[in-house]
Design an enzyme around this catalytic site. Structure first.
Site, short mmCIF file in Angstrom:
data_model
loop_
_atom_site.label_atom_id
_atom_site.label_comp_id
_atom_site.label_asym_id
_atom_site.label_seq_id
_atom_site.Cartn_x
_atom_site.Cartn_y
_atom_site.Cartn_z
N CYS A 72 1.90 1.46 12.68
CA CYS A 72 0.57 1.29 11.61
C CYS A 72 -0.49 0.78 10.72
O CYS A 72 -1.40 0.22 11.03
CB CYS A 72 1.11 2.82 11.12
SG CYS A 72 1.61 3.96 11.90
N HIS A 133 -2.57 4.33 4.70
CA HIS A 133 -2.13 3.52 4.57
C HIS A 133 -1.73 1.81 4.87
O HIS A 133 -1.50 1.53 5.48
CB HIS A 133 -0.81 4.03 6.42
CG HIS A 133 0.27 3.76 6.60
ND1 HIS A 133 1.21 3.97 7.49
CD2 HIS A 133 1.32 3.78 5.73
CE1 HIS A 133 2.22 3.97 7.82
NE2 HIS A 133 2.21 3.15 5.82
#
Ligand SMILES: *[C@@H]1O[C@H](CO)[C@@H](O)[C@H](O)[C@H]1NC(C)=O
Ligand SMILES: *[C@@H]1O[C@H](CO)[C@@H](O)[C@H](O)[C@H]1NC(C)=O
Ligand SMILES: *[C@@H]1O[C@H](CO)[C@@H](O)[C@H](O)[C@H]1NC(C)=O
Ligand SMILES: *[C@@H]1O[C@H](CO)[C@@H](O)[C@H](O)[C@H]1NC(C)=O
Ligand SMILES: *[C@@H]1O[C@H](CO)[C@@H](O)[C@H](O)[C@H]1NC(C)=O
Length: 387
Positions: A72, A133
């Protein structure tokens, strides 16, 4: 894993020199860990994704589109900046290259130029809804140096870290493996040391003060206390929902989470019907912990994973519907993608496999790890790789 998919959806209007076409709206849908083989338009016959299929039919469908990393944080850093993640410091060769804790002091450096910043300078309204994130703070819990609002977004509603199993009670923990690997052996060694020292002292072979044994015992107790504290507080300290700089739900609840993001995205579009906007809708689905709202639970043929994919598809449909209602479809570029492929190698503590289908692109995490390391080492050649 590396393969990506994308659809463009730009309908020219009859009026060729439409002012609005010079600054088209941009909607980016990013799904977390969705496999290319999960979508109807890429050949899935049992998962229902009618809205995404429709998008593909009216646009361009790419079958060879490569993410910069199968993870990610680096993949998203590359997506936002157009640079190899290693250049922004968002890649790691031998450590886990994702932010697992909201208290991490790292993140996408403020001087990186994201597409959101460029569009903001061009007068766009820029919104990020869903998962970020890429870090939050640098030196304190409120300098927000890595926060989305510091990277070109003027609206943020979502989760700054990540949706992981530990955020959802009853869905296991991603930390158990590591803890099982180290803690028992540390405790064992401490126990053996205490017993050995005690026996030697008793036999008069060694002169050590009682205190030393007491300290070792305290160390073991402290270690157990830290582990307990970690598991008891992880969710509260890391799984929270923010609106701009404020925490609005802590810990977040999963009930209707996708509905809430979808509503906010629709509202964002309605607020910006008369000026150009960038909407980045970054779904925490279909990453574990898996979840789906009551209206979608149990409906798919592929368990909770399938429910989550179908709910995400519903959400895409809602957004496209709002575009149509406001006559914005003709001046909006829509891009749909996954941040990487399905996380097939994730197996929970109780042996449950995560779900997802990567189509013909099969491989294990080892393979991908090697591939991503090649990518980092040879930044100029990776676009020639086909896998
Ligand atoms: C964090 O601290 C470093 C070192 O003192 C400093 O250079 C940097 O500007 C600080 N960052 C922020 C956002 O306060
Ligand atoms: C977030 O902050 C920006 C600017 O500070 C503001 O324009 C926007 O309305 C805020 N959004 C929300 C949801 O409060
Ligand atoms: C979730 O949505 C359903 C249907 O809209 C609603 O009945 C329910 O009350 C919502 N749950 C929560 C916790 O908001
Ligand atoms: C959209 O276009 C149709 C047909 O041109 C028109 O009737 C309708 O009022 C428009 N809707 C909006 C919200 O502008
Ligand atoms: C469709 O997706 C599901 C869930 O990932 C997968 O199990 C199934 O094999 C896929 N079916 C096809 C025909 O690709």
């Amino acid at each position: 894993m590396i393969l990506f998919h994308l659809m463009l959806y730009l309908w020219p209007t009859s009026n060729a020199i439409d002012e609005r076409l010079l600054k088209p709206n941009i909607i980016l849908f990013m799904v977390d860990d969705l496999g290319i083989g999960d979508l109807g338009c890429y050949g899935n016959t049992t998962l229902r994704t009618p809205n995404i299929d429709k998008l593909a039919k009216g646009g361009v469908k790419l079958t060879q589109h490569i993410a910069a990393s199968p993870l990610c944080t680096p993949s998203r850093a590359a997506f936002l900046t157009g640079r190899y993640p290693v250049r922004s410091g968002m890649a790691s060769l031998n450590r886990l290259g994702v932010f697992l804790f909201s208290a991490s002091s790292g993140g996408l450096p403020a001087e990186e130029i994201t597409f959101a910043k460029l569009l903001q300078q061009e007068g766009y309204s820029t919104g990020l809804i869903g998962k970020w994130h890429l870090g939050i703070n640098c030196n304190s819990s409120h300098d927000f140096c890595h926060h989305p609002l510091n990277h070109g977004f003027d609206h943020f509603y979502g989760i700054p870290v990540n949706n992981i199993r530990d955020c959802r009670p009853g869905h296991g923990s991603v930390f158990i493996k590591g803890i099982k690997m180290y803690i028992p052996s540390i405790l064992q060694m401490t126990g053996i040391a205490v017993i050995t020292l005690e026996v030697m002292r008793y036999l008069g072979l060694l002169k050590i003060p009682c205190r030393v044994i007491g300290y070792l015992f305290l160390l073991a107790v402290a270690l157990v206390a830290i582990v307990l504290f970690f598991f008891n507080n992880f969710r509260h300290l890391n799984c929270f929902l923010m609106r701009n700089y404020s925490i609005i739900q802590q810990p977040w609840t999963y009930e209707n989470l996708t509905q809430r993001f979808t509503e906010d995205a629709k509202y964002f579009i309605r607020r910006n019907t008369d000026k150009p906007f960038l909407l980045f809708l970054s779904y925490p689905q279909v990453h574990t912990a898996l979840y789906a709202s009551p209206a979608f639970r149990g409906n798919s043929k592929h368990g909770l994973y399938g429910d989550a994919v179908e709910e995400m598809d519903w959400s895409v449909g809602q957004i496209l519907h709002v575009l149509d209602r406001w006559n914005l479809s003709g001046q909006t570029l829509v891009y749909f993608t996954s941040d990487q492929g399905a996380h097939l190698e994730e197996i929970s503590d109780n042996g449950e496999v995560q779900g997802g289908f990567n189509g013909i692109f099969k491989g294990r995490i080892q393979l991908f790890t090697i591939v991503s390391q090649i990518l980092y080492n040879c930044p100029y050649s990776w676009s020639n790789l086909h896998f």
